[in-house]
Design an enzyme around this catalytic site. Structure first.
Site, PDB file in Angstrom:
ATOM      1  N   ARG A  53     -69.177 -23.303  65.285  1.00  0.00           N
ATOM      2  CA  ARG A  53     -70.637 -23.242  65.217  1.00  0.00           C
ATOM      3  C   ARG A  53     -71.151 -22.475  64.015  1.00  0.00           C
ATOM      4  O   ARG A  53     -72.007 -22.951  63.273  1.00  0.00           O
ATOM      5  CB  ARG A  53     -71.208 -22.521  66.452  1.00  0.00           C
ATOM      6  CG  ARG A  53     -71.484 -23.363  67.621  1.00  0.00           C
ATOM      7  CD  ARG A  53     -71.297 -22.524  68.860  1.00  0.00           C
ATOM      8  NE  ARG A  53     -69.881 -22.213  68.983  1.00  0.00           N
ATOM      9  CZ  ARG A  53     -69.024 -23.035  69.554  1.00  0.00           C
ATOM     10  NH1 ARG A  53     -69.424 -24.133  70.094  1.00  0.00           N
ATOM     11  NH2 ARG A  53     -67.740 -22.746  69.598  1.00  0.00           N
ATOM     12  N   THR A  54     -70.651 -21.258  63.836  1.00  0.00           N
ATOM     13  CA  THR A  54     -71.221 -20.406  62.800  1.00  0.00           C
ATOM     14  C   THR A  54     -70.990 -21.020  61.420  1.00  0.00           C
ATOM     15  O   THR A  54     -71.913 -21.143  60.616  1.00  0.00           O
ATOM     16  CB  THR A  54     -70.626 -18.983  62.889  1.00  0.00           C
ATOM     17  OG1 THR A  54     -70.801 -18.516  64.232  1.00  0.00           O
ATOM     18  CG2 THR A  54     -71.308 -18.033  61.939  1.00  0.00           C
ATOM     19  N   LYS A  82     -51.062 -14.601  49.959  1.00  0.00           N
ATOM     20  CA  LYS A  82     -50.205 -13.981  48.935  1.00  0.00           C
ATOM     21  C   LYS A  82     -50.375 -12.468  48.893  1.00  0.00           C
ATOM     22  O   LYS A  82     -49.838 -11.804  48.027  1.00  0.00           O
ATOM     23  CB  LYS A  82     -50.552 -14.553  47.559  1.00  0.00           C
ATOM     24  CG  LYS A  82     -50.398 -16.055  47.442  1.00  0.00           C
ATOM     25  CD  LYS A  82     -50.712 -16.482  46.012  1.00  0.00           C
ATOM     26  CE  LYS A  82     -50.819 -17.994  45.881  1.00  0.00           C
ATOM     27  NZ  LYS A  82     -51.435 -18.384  44.611  1.00  0.00           N
ATOM     28  N   ARG A 103     -66.773 -13.973  57.619  1.00  0.00           N
ATOM     29  CA  ARG A 103     -66.282 -13.639  58.968  1.00  0.00           C
ATOM     30  C   ARG A 103     -64.879 -13.089  58.822  1.00  0.00           C
ATOM     31  O   ARG A 103     -64.046 -13.646  58.093  1.00  0.00           O
ATOM     32  CB  ARG A 103     -66.260 -14.860  59.877  1.00  0.00           C
ATOM     33  CG  ARG A 103     -65.510 -14.577  61.181  1.00  0.00           C
ATOM     34  CD  ARG A 103     -65.666 -15.644  62.200  1.00  0.00           C
ATOM     35  NE  ARG A 103     -67.000 -15.649  62.781  1.00  0.00           N
ATOM     36  CZ  ARG A 103     -67.340 -16.379  63.835  1.00  0.00           C
ATOM     37  NH1 ARG A 103     -66.445 -17.151  64.422  1.00  0.00           N
ATOM     38  NH2 ARG A 103     -68.556 -16.336  64.317  1.00  0.00           N
ATOM     39  N   HIS A 131     -72.527  -9.291  64.936  1.00  0.00           N
ATOM     40  CA  HIS A 131     -72.723 -10.713  64.637  1.00  0.00           C
ATOM     41  C   HIS A 131     -74.237 -10.950  64.567  1.00  0.00           C
ATOM     42  O   HIS A 131     -74.824 -11.612  65.426  1.00  0.00           O
ATOM     43  CB  HIS A 131     -72.066 -11.550  65.739  1.00  0.00           C
ATOM     44  CG  HIS A 131     -71.880 -12.999  65.420  1.00  0.00           C
ATOM     45  ND1 HIS A 131     -72.456 -13.622  64.314  1.00  0.00           N
ATOM     46  CD2 HIS A 131     -71.182 -13.975  66.081  1.00  0.00           C
ATOM     47  CE1 HIS A 131     -72.107 -14.901  64.328  1.00  0.00           C
ATOM     48  NE2 HIS A 131     -71.344 -15.136  65.373  1.00  0.00           N
TER      49      HIS A 131
END
Ligand code: NCD
Length: 304
Positions: A53-54, A82, A103, A131
């Site tokens: 969703r986000t 890496k 995120r 959030h």
């Protein structure tokens, strides 16, 4: 907006919230008027944790503003594999774009990353921390359904690890809202969040039993147990499935109770609820696009 970055719900005054939600309502009423608003601009999507969703709604929002997105892709296929540090990654990516959405599984990651970039950075979830853009779309949904004044809300589920809960509870202190927190003892609000709510003078009560408050609620905000954040799987199994809403649970609820959920749900809400007038969680998810369009519009416009 007062700030270049949106890192935490603590930044959002009532005035900021109103500004974003009013703009979101304008977007929803006439999306065509925003179609070319940010043509030629690029938004970088940096998701170090799963998201549907986000990420997709930020992507859709930027494209519906006429802009485009560049996506870091999964951690597995990026230079993080890496051994590159988050600071280096965002320093490089800011050179590619006009804004950055991040995120990350570590609490505080967005705040740290923001130290290294000049373009607006939006926290799309930092571990069990914050959030804030979810909160904006939650508030938009509440405003469109029951209204944000004189609100009695129950917030239920994983209050310890649920970052959507931490952000929502924080911003609700700016409104006339009575907040009831319902969870198993082991998943109560973290001490720091509880402290902040009390400092802000919030009207807060905590419960282990939904029945104690259900009849009073205008909104019930249900959350998923955040399995991925439990240090011990046994701890998860001890509480999984304990708080579940089905038709029978709702016998004692108000007829016009609004049920919300940031999604994804696992089994917290029985599918039989989906077809009732209580269920607003899909609409809530859809509101992610106009609300994120509004936020990006304000952040990128401030940048001009
Ligand atoms: C939430 C999240 O990522 O914190 N999802 C979302 O953004 N809608 C909630 C969750 O994962 O349970």
């Amino acid at each position: 907006m007062r700030h270049d970055h949106l890192l935490s719900a603590h930044q959002l005054s009532r005035e900021d919230v109103d500004r974003v939600l009013d703009r979101a309502a304008e977007v929803a009423a006439d999306p065509g008027a925003f179609r070319d608003r940010h043509a030629g601009k690029l938004l970088a999507l940096c998701f170090f944790e799963p998201s549907t969703r986000t990420k997709m709604s930020f992507d859709a929002a930027m494209k519906r503003l006429g802009g485009e997105t560049v996506d870091m892709g999964g951690v597995e296929s990026s230079s993080v594999k890496k051994g590159e540090s988050l600071a280096d990654t965002v320093r490089v990516i800011e050179g590619y774009a006009d804004g950055l959405v991040l995120r990350h599984p570590s609490e505080g990651a967005a705040r740290m990353a923001a130290e290294f970039v000049d373009v607006p950075l939006v926290n799309a979830g930092d571990g069990a921390g914050q959030h804030p853009t979810q909160t904006l779309l939650d508030l938009y949904t509440i405003r469109e359904t029951t209204g944000l004044d004189d609100l009695t809300i129950g917030i239920m589920g994983d209050l310890k690890y649920g970052r959507t809960v931490h952000s929502l509870a924080t911003v609700l202190t700016n409104f006339d809202a009575r907040q009831h927190f319902v969870s198993p003892e082991s998943l109560r609000l973290p001490r720091g969040v509880r402290f902040d709510l009390h400092e802000a003078g919030a009207q807060v009560r905590e419960h282990t039993d939904l029945d104690e408050v259900l009849p009073d609620l205008d909104v019930l905000y249900v959350t998923r147990i955040q399995r991925e954040r439990f240090p011990d799987e046994n701890e998860y199994h001890a509480v999984a499935g304990e708080y579940r809403i089905d038709a029978e649970t709702l016998d004692a609820a108000k007829d016009d109770l609004t049920i919300m959920h940031p999604l994804p749900r696992v089994d917290e809400i029985a599918p039989e609820i989906d077809h009732t007038d209580h269920a607003r969680y899909f609409e809530q998810a859809h509101n992610g696009v106009p609300v994120r369009m509004a936020l990006l519009d304000l952040l990128l416009e401030g940048d001009e």
